[in-house]
Design a protein around this motif. Structure first.
Motif, PDB file in Angstrom:
ATOM      1  N   ASP A  69      -0.391  -3.679  -7.502  1.00 48.97           N
ATOM      2  CA  ASP A  69      -1.698  -3.866  -8.140  1.00 48.97           C
ATOM      3  C   ASP A  69      -1.545  -4.469  -9.537  1.00 48.97           C
ATOM      4  O   ASP A  69      -2.310  -5.360  -9.922  1.00 48.97           O
ATOM      5  N   GLN A  70      -0.548  -4.011 -10.288  1.00 50.11           N
ATOM      6  CA  GLN A  70      -0.310  -4.558 -11.629  1.00 50.11           C
ATOM      7  C   GLN A  70       0.235  -5.984 -11.551  1.00 50.11           C
ATOM      8  O   GLN A  70      -0.124  -6.830 -12.368  1.00 50.11           O
ATOM      9  N   LEU A  71       1.072  -6.237 -10.561  1.00 51.45           N
ATOM     10  CA  LEU A  71       1.596  -7.587 -10.370  1.00 51.45           C
ATOM     11  C   LEU A  71       0.460  -8.553 -10.035  1.00 51.45           C
ATOM     12  O   LEU A  71       0.423  -9.680 -10.540  1.00 51.45           O
ATOM     13  N   TYR A  72      -0.488  -8.100  -9.209  1.00 50.85           N
ATOM     14  CA  TYR A  72      -1.650  -8.935  -8.890  1.00 50.85           C
ATOM     15  C   TYR A  72      -2.398  -9.296 -10.177  1.00 50.85           C
ATOM     16  O   TYR A  72      -2.770 -10.460 -10.391  1.00 50.85           O
ATOM     17  N   ASN A 125       0.819  -1.215   0.000  1.00 51.78           N
ATOM     18  CA  ASN A 125       0.000   0.000   0.000  1.00 51.78           C
ATOM     19  C   ASN A 125       0.857   1.271   0.000  1.00 51.78           C
ATOM     20  O   ASN A 125       0.322   2.364  -0.061  1.00 51.78           O
ATOM     21  N   TRP A 126       2.171   1.123   0.102  1.00 51.46           N
ATOM     22  CA  TRP A 126       3.042   2.287   0.064  1.00 51.46           C
ATOM     23  C   TRP A 126       2.894   2.973  -1.288  1.00 51.46           C
ATOM     24  O   TRP A 126       2.778   2.304  -2.325  1.00 51.46           O
ATOM     25  N   PRO A 127       2.887   4.296  -1.313  1.00 43.43           N
ATOM     26  CA  PRO A 127       2.612   5.038  -2.554  1.00 43.43           C
ATOM     27  C   PRO A 127       3.426   4.611  -3.775  1.00 43.43           C
ATOM     28  O   PRO A 127       2.872   4.472  -4.861  1.00 43.43           O
ATOM     29  N   ILE A 128       4.701   4.367  -3.607  1.00 42.63           N
ATOM     30  CA  ILE A 128       5.522   3.984  -4.768  1.00 42.63           C
ATOM     31  C   ILE A 128       5.270   2.530  -5.158  1.00 42.63           C
ATOM     32  O   ILE A 128       5.291   2.182  -6.331  1.00 42.63           O
ATOM     33  N   ILE A 129       4.985   1.690  -4.187  1.00 43.95           N
ATOM     34  CA  ILE A 129       4.820   0.250  -4.415  1.00 43.95           C
ATOM     35  C   ILE A 129       3.411  -0.115  -4.882  1.00 43.95           C
ATOM     36  O   ILE A 129       3.237  -1.038  -5.676  1.00 43.95           O
TER      37      ILE A 129
END
Length: 120
Positions: free
Chosen positions: A97-100, A88-92
């Motif tokens: 989400d795309q990896l999911y 949930n960290w802004p950069i991550i």
């Protein structure tokens, strides 16, 4: 009650369900296979075609969460939110989400690579 909708034909999904069940010591989650056509009728807000591609969760307030948001919420409900908090960290967050999405699209192939099996 919080209801987690999972794809019972997906070994990755089943593995994730089992992990959540193991830590759900307070019985905060109800698990529903999207292929259980009789049970799924109680949830008209769930599109089974869409739910087959991404995990869905309806929380006790009736809010629908999909994909990584559903996973984050589910793990938080079983007191394991810290496992995914970093996603949930802004950069991550956008990367996670795309990896999911990538994993969800390729979950059958990943199941084969990891030699995961469906429930008998």
């Amino acid at each position: 009650m919080n209801t987690l909708f999972y794809d019972g034909n997906c070994p990755v999904c089943i593995k994730n369900k089992r992990i959540l069940q193991k830590y759900d010591t307070h019985q905060t989650l109800q698990f529903l296979d999207i292929h259980d056509t009789e049970a799924i009728q109680r949830f008209p807000e769930i599109d089974t075609n869409r739910a087959a591609g991404k995990i869905h969760l309806i929380d006790h307030k009736g809010q629908l969460k999909v994909g990584m948001d559903a996973l984050r919420a589910a793990y938080a409900l079983v007191d394991r939110g810290y496992w995914l908090n970093w996603t949930n960290w802004p950069i991550i967050r956008p990367i996670a989400d795309q990896l999911y999405i990538l994993v969800a699209r390729n979950r059958q192939r990943i199941s084969h690579w990891l030699q995961l099996k469906k429930d008998p």
